[in-house]
Enzyme design. Structure first.
Site, mmCIF file in Angstrom:
data_model
loop_
_atom_site.group_PDB
_atom_site.id
_atom_site.type_symbol
_atom_site.label_atom_id
_atom_site.label_comp_id
_atom_site.label_asym_id
_atom_site.label_seq_id
_atom_site.Cartn_x
_atom_site.Cartn_y
_atom_site.Cartn_z
ATOM 1 N N SER A 6 0.814 -1.215 0.000
ATOM 2 C CA SER A 6 0.000 0.000 0.000
ATOM 3 C C SER A 6 0.847 1.264 0.000
ATOM 4 O O SER A 6 0.358 2.335 -0.356
ATOM 5 C CB SER A 6 -0.942 0.006 1.201
ATOM 6 O OG SER A 6 -0.204 -0.021 2.405
ATOM 7 N N HIS A 52 9.876 -1.349 1.820
ATOM 8 C CA HIS A 52 9.924 -1.520 3.277
ATOM 9 C C HIS A 52 9.835 -2.993 3.622
ATOM 10 O O HIS A 52 9.149 -3.766 2.950
ATOM 11 C CB HIS A 52 8.800 -0.743 3.971
ATOM 12 C CG HIS A 52 7.427 -1.013 3.433
ATOM 13 N ND1 HIS A 52 6.972 -0.434 2.268
ATOM 14 C CD2 HIS A 52 6.421 -1.798 3.885
ATOM 15 C CE1 HIS A 52 5.738 -0.852 2.023
ATOM 16 N NE2 HIS A 52 5.372 -1.690 2.991
HETATM 17 P P1 DGP Z 1 2.317 -2.427 3.003
HETATM 18 O O1 DGP Z 1 0.847 -2.735 3.074
HETATM 19 O O2 DGP Z 1 3.190 -3.671 2.942
HETATM 20 O O3 DGP Z 1 2.624 -1.425 1.918
HETATM 21 O O4 DGP Z 1 2.674 -1.770 4.389
HETATM 22 C C1 DGP Z 1 2.545 -0.410 4.652
HETATM 23 C C2 DGP Z 1 2.521 -0.266 6.147
HETATM 24 O O5 DGP Z 1 2.741 1.081 6.467
HETATM 25 C C3 DGP Z 1 1.187 -0.652 6.789
HETATM 26 O O6 DGP Z 1 1.395 -1.782 7.634
HETATM 27 C C4 DGP Z 1 0.787 0.546 7.599
HETATM 28 C C5 DGP Z 1 2.045 1.393 7.638
HETATM 29 N N1 DGP Z 1 1.822 2.816 7.612
HETATM 30 C C6 DGP Z 1 1.052 3.501 6.728
HETATM 31 N N2 DGP Z 1 1.083 4.802 6.990
HETATM 32 C C7 DGP Z 1 1.893 4.953 8.076
HETATM 33 C C8 DGP Z 1 2.325 6.090 8.821
HETATM 34 O O7 DGP Z 1 1.985 7.243 8.551
HETATM 35 N N3 DGP Z 1 3.139 5.850 9.881
HETATM 36 C C9 DGP Z 1 3.535 4.595 10.217
HETATM 37 N N4 DGP Z 1 4.335 4.476 11.271
HETATM 38 N N5 DGP Z 1 3.176 3.509 9.531
HETATM 39 C C10 DGP Z 1 2.350 3.693 8.471
#
Ligand code: DGP
Length: 113
Positions: free
Chosen positions: A94, A99
């Site tokens: 997403s 990451h």
């Molecule tokens: P993925 O679905 O693999 O792209 O993981 C994206 C992750 O990023 C999801 O587990 C939630 C996290 N995430 C999204 N927005 C933010 C944010 O603003 N801060 C933090 N710490 N994590 C976030």
């Protein structure tokens, strides 16, 4: 740095996050929507959209070592942890800045959902 990239902004300190480790190449911070008692994200400071776009073997290897180190810092080395790199739509990526999820603190199921 990509101007409209959330994780570039976190790496730059422009958006707050709970950072647990960082060096000149990587930042590890707590996921905002944790799926396990420990749920960290490890990102390269350099913008790379996904694993598909990653060509730098040194960076990828160092990122995995960084993930191992932060998992150890969370006390997970012995009991175990999972490192996940969701790539593109069917894997549920997403945020399009590479990451690695570091998940631990509970038993993991296999196969993953
Ligand atoms: P993925 O679905 O693999 O792209 O993981 C994206 C992750 O990023 C999801 O587990 C939630 C996290 N995430 C999204 N927005 C933010 C944010 O603003 N801060 C933090 N710490 N994590 C976030």
């Amino acid at each position: 740095m990509l101007n409209d990239c959330l994780f570039c902004k976190i790496a730059a300190g422009d958006i707050p996050a709970t950072i647990v480790a960082q060096d000149d190449q990587f930042v590890a911070f707590r996921d905002i929507d944790p799926q396990a008692p420990t749920h960290l994200l490890v990102i390269p400071r350099e913008h790379v959209a996904s694993l598909n776009a990653a060509m730098d073997a040194q960076m990828l290897g160092s990122m995995l070592l960084f993930a191992k180190t932060v998992a150890g810092g969370e006390g997970l080395s012995e009991r175990g942890y999972r490192v996940v790199v969701n790539t593109n739509a069917e894997a549920g990526q997403s945020v399009f800045h590479l990451h690695a999820h570091v998940l631990g603190g509970r038993a993991m199921r296999w196969p993953p959902g």
